[in-house]
Design an enzyme around this catalytic site. Structure first.
Site, PDB file in Angstrom:
ATOM      1  N   ASP A 153      13.365   4.813  11.697  1.00  8.92           N
ATOM      2  CA  ASP A 153      12.756   3.834  12.584  1.00  8.92           C
ATOM      3  C   ASP A 153      11.635   4.528  13.348  1.00  8.92           C
ATOM      4  O   ASP A 153      11.892   5.299  14.273  1.00  8.92           O
ATOM      5  CB  ASP A 153      13.802   3.274  13.548  1.00  8.92           C
ATOM      6  CG  ASP A 153      13.223   2.247  14.517  1.00  8.92           C
ATOM      7  OD1 ASP A 153      12.005   1.958  14.430  1.00  8.92           O
ATOM      8  OD2 ASP A 153      13.978   1.743  15.364  1.00  8.92           O
ATOM      9  N   VAL A 154      10.386   4.258  12.963  1.00  3.54           N
ATOM     10  CA  VAL A 154       9.274   4.989  13.571  1.00  3.54           C
ATOM     11  C   VAL A 154       9.080   4.641  15.033  1.00  3.54           C
ATOM     12  O   VAL A 154       8.399   5.379  15.760  1.00  3.54           O
ATOM     13  CB  VAL A 154       7.954   4.754  12.793  1.00  3.54           C
ATOM     14  CG1 VAL A 154       8.077   5.261  11.368  1.00  3.54           C
ATOM     15  CG2 VAL A 154       7.528   3.304  12.833  1.00  3.54           C
ATOM     16  N   ASN A 191       1.888   5.236   7.510  1.00  6.71           N
ATOM     17  CA  ASN A 191       1.412   3.983   6.943  1.00  6.71           C
ATOM     18  C   ASN A 191       2.104   2.750   7.527  1.00  6.71           C
ATOM     19  O   ASN A 191       1.571   1.643   7.428  1.00  6.71           O
ATOM     20  CB  ASN A 191       1.625   4.020   5.415  1.00  6.71           C
ATOM     21  CG  ASN A 191       1.458   2.670   4.760  1.00  6.71           C
ATOM     22  OD1 ASN A 191       0.366   2.123   4.709  1.00  6.71           O
ATOM     23  ND2 ASN A 191       2.565   2.116   4.257  1.00  6.71           N
ATOM     24  N   ILE A 202       0.829  -1.201   0.000  1.00  6.16           N
ATOM     25  CA  ILE A 202       0.000   0.000   0.000  1.00  6.16           C
ATOM     26  C   ILE A 202       0.866   1.254   0.000  1.00  6.16           C
ATOM     27  O   ILE A 202       0.543   2.247  -0.646  1.00  6.16           O
ATOM     28  CB  ILE A 202      -0.962  -0.019   1.209  1.00  6.16           C
ATOM     29  CG1 ILE A 202      -2.016  -1.114   1.016  1.00  6.16           C
ATOM     30  CG2 ILE A 202      -1.634   1.338   1.394  1.00  6.16           C
ATOM     31  CD1 ILE A 202      -2.910  -1.339   2.209  1.00  6.16           C
ATOM     32  N   LYS A 257      -4.792  -0.717  15.758  1.00  2.00           N
ATOM     33  CA  LYS A 257      -5.446   0.021  14.680  1.00  2.00           C
ATOM     34  C   LYS A 257      -6.661   0.803  15.182  1.00  2.00           C
ATOM     35  O   LYS A 257      -6.989   1.874  14.649  1.00  2.00           O
ATOM     36  CB  LYS A 257      -5.845  -0.937  13.556  1.00  2.00           C
ATOM     37  CG  LYS A 257      -4.656  -1.483  12.771  1.00  2.00           C
ATOM     38  CD  LYS A 257      -3.860  -0.361  12.104  1.00  2.00           C
ATOM     39  CE  LYS A 257      -2.772  -0.884  11.195  1.00  2.00           C
ATOM     40  NZ  LYS A 257      -2.038   0.204  10.504  1.00  2.00           N
ATOM     41  N   TYR A 307      -2.879  -6.439  16.717  1.00  7.01           N
ATOM     42  CA  TYR A 307      -3.074  -5.622  15.506  1.00  7.01           C
ATOM     43  C   TYR A 307      -4.394  -4.857  15.595  1.00  7.01           C
ATOM     44  O   TYR A 307      -4.442  -3.650  15.344  1.00  7.01           O
ATOM     45  CB  TYR A 307      -3.075  -6.533  14.280  1.00  7.01           C
ATOM     46  CG  TYR A 307      -3.364  -5.826  12.987  1.00  7.01           C
ATOM     47  CD1 TYR A 307      -2.375  -5.118  12.305  1.00  7.01           C
ATOM     48  CD2 TYR A 307      -4.645  -5.856  12.425  1.00  7.01           C
ATOM     49  CE1 TYR A 307      -2.648  -4.462  11.114  1.00  7.01           C
ATOM     50  CE2 TYR A 307      -4.926  -5.213  11.241  1.00  7.01           C
ATOM     51  CZ  TYR A 307      -3.920  -4.515  10.585  1.00  7.01           C
ATOM     52  OH  TYR A 307      -4.204  -3.861   9.404  1.00  7.01           O
TER      53      TYR A 307
END
Length: 259
Positions: free
Chosen positions: A69-70, A96, A25, A167, A163
């Site tokens: 590196d987020v 993202n 994506i 989210k 996950y």
């Protein structure tokens, strides 16, 4: 009138950063933003983005690849300071980057839970904070974060509580910060993709065709989404065409969350 309406979708003269841009994506988002005229900074924890940026550049896009590196807030802050100085401003942030682990809740390890939260939620918060606060100072900018159908409703038959919860956190983060930054002309929104035909999803479907069949049967449009469809929603929210939208989660899921 029509000409002005189409002009609202243009991203000419703007600089965007896309995290998790190495593939899937993220790659589709890069292509869509670039095709609308934006300069796109591809960010990822791997060095692949440098090569990917060169490939896009060879196709005529204005791109740059940076390793970030987020999960490291200091690394994100350093990148935000450096890139804003280099480009004059980062006008658009697309947060993202994300991962998922398949596991029952009873068997979900501490390590997998923390890694999901670290990348999917902490990482997005760090990016929103570092890039967004500079937008607030300039009183302009657009932030688009990637949530998921799993952040809105319980999905099946796959099991990945870490996950799903991360989210859901992303979706609410965008609501909260979207309202907080609204007076500063900085919009914060999320896109909630449905089951999307990425390489990762295709591998799962090939290994477990019964799961793929359930996904498609439970989706009202009876098909998988394409990465380009997710990218189109991101580009819309990033553009002036969505100038009145903030704190919103745009579900791009072929009707899944409504059913």
């Amino acid at each position: 009138m029509a000409s002005n309406a189409f002009a609202n979708y243009s991203l000419e003269g703007r600089t965007a950063i896309v995290t998790g841009a190495a593939g899937g994506i993220g790659s589709a988002i890069t292509e869509r933003l670039g095709s609308l005229g934006a300069t796109v900074v591809l960010a990822d924890v791997t060095g692949r983005v440098v090569d990917a940026a060169k490939e896009w550049s060879d196709k005529g896009f204005k791109t740059k690849g940076v390793k970030v590196d987020v999960t490291n807030s200091a690394d994100v802050e350093k990148a935000a300071a450096r890139l804003n100085e280099e480009f004059g401003a980062i006008d658009i942030l697309v947060a993202n980057a994300g991962i998922s682990y398949e596991s029952t809740t009873a068997d979900h390890s501490d390590e997998d839970w923390r890694r999901c939260m670290s990348i999917n939620l902490d990482g997005i918060f760090f990016c929103v904070r570092s890039f967004g606060k500079r937008m607030v100072e300039r009183r302009r900018g657009s932030v688009v974060c990637i949530s998921s159908i799993a952040g809105i409703k319980a999905v099946r038959p796959e099991l990945h509580a870490g996950y799903d919860v991360s989210k859901a956190g992303v979706a609410h983060l965008c609501r909260v910060v979207g309202v907080e930054w609204a007076p500063y002309n900085v919009r914060v929104n999320a896109v909630g993709p449905g089951y999307t035909e990425t390489e990762m999803l295709k591998k799962v479907g090939a290994a477990q065709p019964e799961i793929m069949a359930t996904w498609i049967n439970d989706t009202p449009m009876k098909r998988l989404l394409q990465p380009a469809e997710i990218a189109a929603s991101v580009a819309f929210l990033a553009s002036d065409a969505a100038s009145g939208i903030t704190g919103h989660v745009l579900m791009t899921d072929a009707g899944y969350s409504a059913s």
